[in-house]
Motif scaffolding. Structure first.
Motif, short mmCIF file in Angstrom:
data_model
loop_
_atom_site.label_atom_id
_atom_site.label_comp_id
_atom_site.label_asym_id
_atom_site.label_seq_id
_atom_site.Cartn_x
_atom_site.Cartn_y
_atom_site.Cartn_z
N MET A 1 0.80 -1.38 0.10
CA MET A 1 -0.15 -0.06 0.08
C MET A 1 0.83 1.24 -0.13
SD MET A 1 -3.36 0.61 2.13
CE MET A 1 -2.76 -0.14 3.75
N LEU A 2 2.00 1.18 0.91
CA LEU A 2 2.86 2.50 0.84
C LEU A 2 3.46 2.57 -0.49
CD1 LEU A 2 3.96 4.62 2.47
CD2 LEU A 2 5.71 3.12 3.32
N ASN A 3 3.87 1.67 -1.29
CA ASN A 3 4.41 1.74 -2.61
C ASN A 3 3.18 2.14 -3.77
OD1 ASN A 3 6.68 0.64 -2.12
ND2 ASN A 3 6.30 -1.61 -2.40
N THR A 4 2.16 1.85 -3.44
CA THR A 4 1.08 2.54 -4.26
C THR A 4 1.05 4.05 -4.04
OG1 THR A 4 -0.42 0.47 -4.11
CG2 THR A 4 -1.49 2.44 -4.68
N MET A 5 0.91 4.39 -2.47
CA MET A 5 0.90 5.87 -2.28
C MET A 5 2.36 6.60 -2.74
SD MET A 5 -1.79 6.53 -1.24
CE MET A 5 -1.47 8.29 -1.14
N LYS A 6 3.40 5.85 -2.91
CA LYS A 6 4.73 6.57 -3.35
C LYS A 6 4.49 6.91 -4.83
CE LYS A 6 8.09 4.99 -0.09
NZ LYS A 6 9.19 3.78 0.20
N GLN A 7 3.93 5.97 -5.53
CA GLN A 7 3.73 5.97 -6.94
C GLN A 7 2.71 7.19 -7.08
OE1 GLN A 7 2.40 2.22 -8.31
NE2 GLN A 7 4.59 1.21 -8.36
N PHE A 8 1.64 7.16 -6.36
CA PHE A 8 0.74 8.40 -6.40
C PHE A 8 1.28 9.57 -6.18
CE2 PHE A 8 -2.28 10.96 -4.18
CZ PHE A 8 -3.27 11.28 -5.25
N VAL A 9 2.32 9.76 -5.14
CA VAL A 9 2.76 11.14 -4.98
C VAL A 9 3.89 11.20 -6.06
CG1 VAL A 9 4.43 12.24 -3.49
CG2 VAL A 9 2.52 10.92 -2.52
N TYR A 10 4.85 10.19 -6.39
CA TYR A 10 5.90 10.83 -7.58
C TYR A 10 5.47 10.67 -8.75
CZ TYR A 10 8.96 10.04 -3.42
OH TYR A 10 9.55 10.15 -2.21
N ASN A 11 4.38 10.12 -9.42
CA ASN A 11 3.73 10.10 -10.52
C ASN A 11 3.05 11.24 -10.78
OD1 ASN A 11 5.44 7.69 -11.05
ND2 ASN A 11 3.56 6.32 -10.87
N ASN A 12 2.49 11.94 -9.71
CA ASN A 12 1.71 13.06 -9.86
C ASN A 12 2.77 14.31 -10.17
OD1 ASN A 12 0.24 15.50 -9.56
ND2 ASN A 12 -1.16 14.63 -7.96
N GLU A 13 2.72 14.75 -11.52
CA GLU A 13 3.59 15.60 -12.14
C GLU A 13 3.40 16.90 -11.43
OE1 GLU A 13 3.15 15.39 -16.59
OE2 GLU A 13 3.72 13.39 -16.55
N SER A 14 2.41 17.36 -10.92
CA SER A 14 1.96 18.58 -10.45
C SER A 14 2.40 18.96 -8.83
CB SER A 14 0.63 18.90 -10.48
OG SER A 14 0.10 18.93 -11.62
N TYR A 15 3.11 17.61 -8.40
CA TYR A 15 3.32 17.58 -6.97
C TYR A 15 5.02 17.55 -7.00
CZ TYR A 15 3.60 16.53 -1.88
OH TYR A 15 3.85 16.71 -0.45
N ALA A 16 5.54 18.34 -5.98
CA ALA A 16 7.13 18.19 -5.61
C ALA A 16 6.77 18.62 -4.13
CB ALA A 16 7.62 19.44 -6.21
N GLN A 17 7.62 17.73 -3.30
CA GLN A 17 7.51 18.13 -1.73
C GLN A 17 8.33 19.13 -1.52
OE1 GLN A 17 9.61 14.35 -1.15
NE2 GLN A 17 11.36 15.06 -0.40
N THR A 18 9.00 19.96 -2.27
CA THR A 18 9.69 21.26 -1.92
C THR A 18 8.82 22.60 -2.15
OG1 THR A 18 10.90 21.26 -3.84
CG2 THR A 18 11.86 20.12 -2.08
N LEU A 19 7.62 22.42 -2.90
CA LEU A 19 6.86 23.39 -3.43
C LEU A 19 5.44 23.22 -2.42
CD1 LEU A 19 7.38 23.37 -7.06
CD2 LEU A 19 8.57 25.07 -5.41
N ILE A 20 4.87 24.54 -2.40
CA ILE A 20 3.41 24.60 -1.60
C ILE A 20 2.71 23.91 -2.42
CG2 ILE A 20 3.39 26.62 -2.76
CD1 ILE A 20 1.75 27.84 -0.25
N PRO A 21 1.66 23.01 -1.93
CA PRO A 21 0.94 22.13 -2.73
C PRO A 21 -0.40 22.98 -3.02
CG PRO A 21 0.68 21.49 -0.56
CD PRO A 21 1.76 22.70 -0.48
N VAL A 22 -0.40 23.85 -3.79
CA VAL A 22 -1.54 24.60 -4.21
C VAL A 22 -1.56 24.50 -5.70
CG1 VAL A 22 -1.79 26.33 -2.21
CG2 VAL A 22 -0.36 26.65 -4.18
N PRO A 23 -2.80 24.40 -6.36
CA PRO A 23 -3.00 24.43 -7.96
C PRO A 23 -2.47 25.58 -8.66
CG PRO A 23 -5.00 24.02 -6.88
CD PRO A 23 -4.11 24.46 -5.73
N VAL A 24 -2.59 26.58 -8.04
CA VAL A 24 -1.73 28.08 -8.68
C VAL A 24 -0.78 28.75 -7.55
CG1 VAL A 24 -2.14 30.29 -9.62
CG2 VAL A 24 -3.84 28.39 -10.04
N PHE A 25 0.47 28.95 -7.78
CA PHE A 25 1.23 29.32 -6.66
C PHE A 25 0.83 30.44 -6.02
CE2 PHE A 25 5.11 31.57 -5.05
CZ PHE A 25 5.53 30.36 -4.29
#
Length: 167
Positions: A1-25
């Motif tokens: 399940m954690l692998n599924t979530m890692k893929q969900f996070v890392y395969n989401n091209e809009s997501y970066a753990q260093t950037l504020i998670p909002v659709p528009v900056f």
């Protein structure tokens, strides 16, 4: 399940753990803050400091990771994510003495399937205060931590509510 979530996070091209998670900056991310005072460790009137043991909980909605398909995770609607994998608001105590992150032990991030996030930390905090003792022993003191984002302006990361609990 954690692998599924890692893929969900890392395969989401809009997501970066260093950037504020909002659709528009330029969007605002609201953070709710819960501060639980566990113990008053020390008050030092001479140096103008207060030391307390606290729990700090941050709650926010991740605007990028808005949800996952619960059928792919066997109906699990909340996960405990390892530190460093997700973006966490950089809420600081502005009147802290010493390094903030040196004093807070962060735990894990709880992530809900609808994008609701919860981070929890615990530590002993020392912060500055202005003590007025002219009316001693009848004086009343007001002292507390001042919270804000260190990096982001308030129009990007807004502390929408602060609840203080004395345990």
């Amino acid at each position: 399940m954690l692998n599924t979530m890692k893929q969900f996070v890392y395969n989401n091209e809009s997501y970066a753990q260093t950037l504020i998670p909002v659709p528009v900056f330029t969007d605002t991310l609201n953070v709710e803050l819960l501060v639980t005072f566990i113990d008053l460790v020390e008050i030092d009137v001479v140096t103008g400091t207060m030391t307390v043991s606290i729990f700090i909980d941050l709650f926010w909605d991740d605007g990028i990771l808005t949800g996952w398909n619960e059928t792919q995770t066997d109906g699990v609607y909340e996960l405990v994510m390892p530190n460093g994998m997700m973006w966490v608001p950089d809420i600081q105590i502005y009147n802290a003495i010493g390094g903030y992150f040196d004093q807070i032990d962060d735990y894990v991030i709880f992530m809900g399937s609808v994008g609701n996030m919860w981070w929890s930390g615990r530590g002993i905090m020392t912060f500055s205060c202005s003590y007025l003792v002219e009316d001693f022993p009848f004086d009343v003191q007001h002292c507390g931590p001042q919270f804000a984002s260190w990096i982001y302006p308030t129009w990007n990361v807004n502390i929408s509510s602060v609840e203080v609990v004395v345990d």
